[in-house]
Scaffold this active site. Structure first.
Site, short mmCIF file in Angstrom:
data_model
loop_
_atom_site.label_atom_id
_atom_site.label_comp_id
_atom_site.label_asym_id
_atom_site.label_seq_id
_atom_site.Cartn_x
_atom_site.Cartn_y
_atom_site.Cartn_z
N GLY A 44 -7.86 -1.29 0.35
CA GLY A 44 -6.98 -0.19 -0.02
C GLY A 44 -7.53 1.16 0.41
O GLY A 44 -6.78 2.05 0.81
N THR A 45 -8.84 1.32 0.32
CA THR A 45 -9.46 2.60 0.69
C THR A 45 -9.18 2.93 2.15
O THR A 45 -8.78 4.06 2.48
CB THR A 45 -10.98 2.55 0.42
N ASN A 96 -4.24 3.63 -11.58
CA ASN A 96 -5.29 2.65 -11.86
C ASN A 96 -5.92 2.82 -13.23
O ASN A 96 -6.49 1.88 -13.77
CB ASN A 96 -6.37 2.71 -10.78
N GLN A 155 -2.48 -0.90 -7.07
CA GLN A 155 -2.46 -1.46 -8.43
C GLN A 155 -1.14 -2.15 -8.75
O GLN A 155 -1.09 -3.03 -9.60
CB GLN A 155 -2.74 -0.36 -9.47
N HIS A 161 -7.97 -7.67 -3.44
CA HIS A 161 -8.79 -8.13 -4.57
C HIS A 161 -8.25 -7.76 -5.94
O HIS A 161 -8.83 -8.08 -6.97
CB HIS A 161 -10.25 -7.67 -4.41
N THR A 214 -12.80 -7.10 15.36
CA THR A 214 -12.44 -8.52 15.18
C THR A 214 -11.99 -8.74 13.74
O THR A 214 -12.64 -8.29 12.80
CB THR A 214 -13.65 -9.42 15.53
N CYS A 251 -13.81 1.44 -9.64
CA CYS A 251 -14.20 1.22 -8.24
C CYS A 251 -14.99 2.39 -7.70
O CYS A 251 -15.61 2.28 -6.67
CB CYS A 251 -13.03 0.94 -7.33
C1 LIG Z 1 -4.97 2.87 -6.99
C2 LIG Z 1 -6.06 2.39 -6.09
N1 LIG Z 1 -6.03 2.74 -4.79
C3 LIG Z 1 -6.98 2.32 -3.94
C4 LIG Z 1 -8.04 1.54 -4.37
C5 LIG Z 1 -9.07 1.12 -3.38
O1 LIG Z 1 -8.86 -0.23 -2.97
P1 LIG Z 1 -10.06 -1.06 -2.34
O2 LIG Z 1 -10.98 -1.43 -3.48
O3 LIG Z 1 -9.41 -2.28 -1.74
O4 LIG Z 1 -10.71 -0.23 -1.32
C6 LIG Z 1 -8.11 1.18 -5.71
C7 LIG Z 1 -9.26 0.39 -6.23
O5 LIG Z 1 -9.46 0.29 -7.40
C8 LIG Z 1 -7.09 1.60 -6.60
O6 LIG Z 1 -7.10 1.28 -7.88
#
Ligand SMILES: Cc1ncc(COP(=O)(O)O)c(C=O)c1O
Length: 399
Positions: free
Chosen positions: A78-79, A163, A192, A214, A250, A338
């Site tokens: 997600g990041t 989140n 989320q 995840h 890759t 996170c």
């Molecule tokens: C709302 C939200 N965006 C983005 C992320 C980041 O996702 P990732 O852990 O896959 O990088 C999170 C992770 O907790 C999240 O809660």
């Protein structure tokens, strides 16, 4: 749906931070850690096997959000998806005379993986504005409209579900006013929300949407971005041209296969699975409110993810609650897990207007498919004892 691990008596109520990988998902991944090791770009049977597996996973991800497979690009999570959406749609502009007054909009309750890319763009000279939220954590539509009418806006990024407090934003209304009043792209962080509430990108009318594996019982380190028009993005990573040149490198084949498997299972029984969890969550909230004095729920009771319970217990510190609950074998969180273990007051709760006392005493409990009523009862009892004990030490009344 089968969960992979039994961790004895431990109770896991931190499913917003990460989820266990489903056994079925692990089984689907294992061949891609073993026999199916070909590089998906290779022009032979080994490569064809892995590239076929990636395309199958892409169809499952697409199906879960109502997109077409060619609108999905896999990322490392997600990041990265958020960074690609924000920096990738803006950095190609640079700051020049044409776009000097350009405004970028986000909300004050976004995840750090959205806030930080905006801060980087701000440092480059872009004008970034953060829309306020109300006490429930819902974005103020009028504030957004006001900026859209006044400024030349290029990008709006607002999350689907928060989140920390689980609040669900009215994305359909937000995209409507954005598209009616500007040429801005609308990006939505749906990390989320994915797999917990129905998502249809066409109905929501978003241009970009970020996803992560995840949080939905898939493996870590893989995610995706939906792009209505991929040509509007500049890649962050250049190289061999994988993912139609939007994300070189890759492919993480077994991760992508696992993500696809998790999406397939999430699509199969979205409503049925979550109504059971929602009942447990509602019971948890009602019992905590009725048994523990001087506490309240944060966020909206109606516009909320089905697995999120978020409380404030004034007179105690959230970190101390976590430590005590851990001694009872219960995993919980104060909020954004996170990010690293930095002990700064939550920007989300601050933006919602909570007092420092309420912010300090906050606790997030997020349920998942593995949780049972027996566990909910144990959490309620442990929490009651914990708050009583901590308030005895702090001198804060507990009646
Ligand atoms: C709302 C939200 N965006 C983005 C992320 C980041 O996702 P990732 O852990 O896959 O990088 C999170 C992770 O907790 C999240 O809660």
């Amino acid at each position: 749906m089968t969960l992979a691990m039994n961790q004895g008596d431990l109770i896991y109520f931190d499913n917003a931070a990460s989820t266990p990988v489903l056994s079925e998902v692990i089984q689907e991944m294992v061949p891609y850690l073993g026999n199916h090791y070909g590089n998906p770009s290779s022009q032979h049977t080994f490569g064809f096997n892995t590239s076929r597996a990636i395309e199958k996973a892409r169809r499952y991800v697409a199906y879960l959000i109502g997109s077409s497979p060619d609108e999905i690009t896999f990322t490392s999570g997600g990041t990265e998806a958020n960074n690609l959406a924000i920096k990738g749609s803006i950095s190609r502009l640079g700051i020049n005379n044409d776009n000097k007054g350009t405004v970028l909009i986000s909300s004050s309750i976004e995840h750090d993986s959205v806030l930080q890319p905006f801060n980087s763009l701000k440092a480059q000279g872009f004008n970034v504005k953060f829309v306020e939220v109300n006490r429930e954590g819902i974005v103020n539509l009028e504030s957004l409209l006001e900026i859209l009418k006044k400024d030349k806006v290029m990008l709006v990024s607002i999350m689907l579900a928060n989140n920390e407090v689980g609040t669900i934003q009215p994305i359909k209304e937000l995209t409507k006013i954005t598209h009616e009043n500007s040429n801005a792209l609308f990006h939505c962080d749906a990390v989320q929300a994915l797999g917990k509430i129905p998502i249809d990108v066409k109905h929501l009318d978003v241009d970009l949407l970020s996803l992560s594996s995840h949080k939905i019982y898939g493996p870590k380190g893989v995610g995706a971005i939906y792009t209505r028009d991929r040509d509007q993005l500049t890649p962050l990573i250049d190289g061999g041209g994988q993912e139609k040149s939007l994300r070189s490198g890759t492919e993480n084949v077994y991760g992508i296969v696992g993500f696809g498997g998790a999406c397939k299972i999430a699509s199969a029984n979205l409503n049925e699975n979550w109504s059971k969890i929602k009942k447990l969550r509602d019971y948890l909230i009602d019992r905590v409110l009725s048994t523990i004095p001087r506490c309240h729920v944060n966020g909206s009771r109606s516009q909320r993810l089905p697995n999120n319970a978020h409380f404030s217990f004034p007179g105690v510190k959230g970190e101390d609650i976590i430590v005590k609950l851990n001694e009872y074998g219960i995993a919980a969180s104060t909020g954004a897990a996170c990010s690293s273990n930095k002990a700064k007051p939550s920007h989300v709760l601050k933006a919602m207007g909570l007092s420092l006392l309420e912010i300090e005493g906050s606790l997030r409990l997020t349920l998942g498919h593995q949780n049972t009523m027996y566990e909910v009862e144990r959490v309620i009892l442990a929490l009651e004892e914990t708050i009583k004990e901590l308030r005895r030490h702090s001198g804060f009344p507990n009646n």
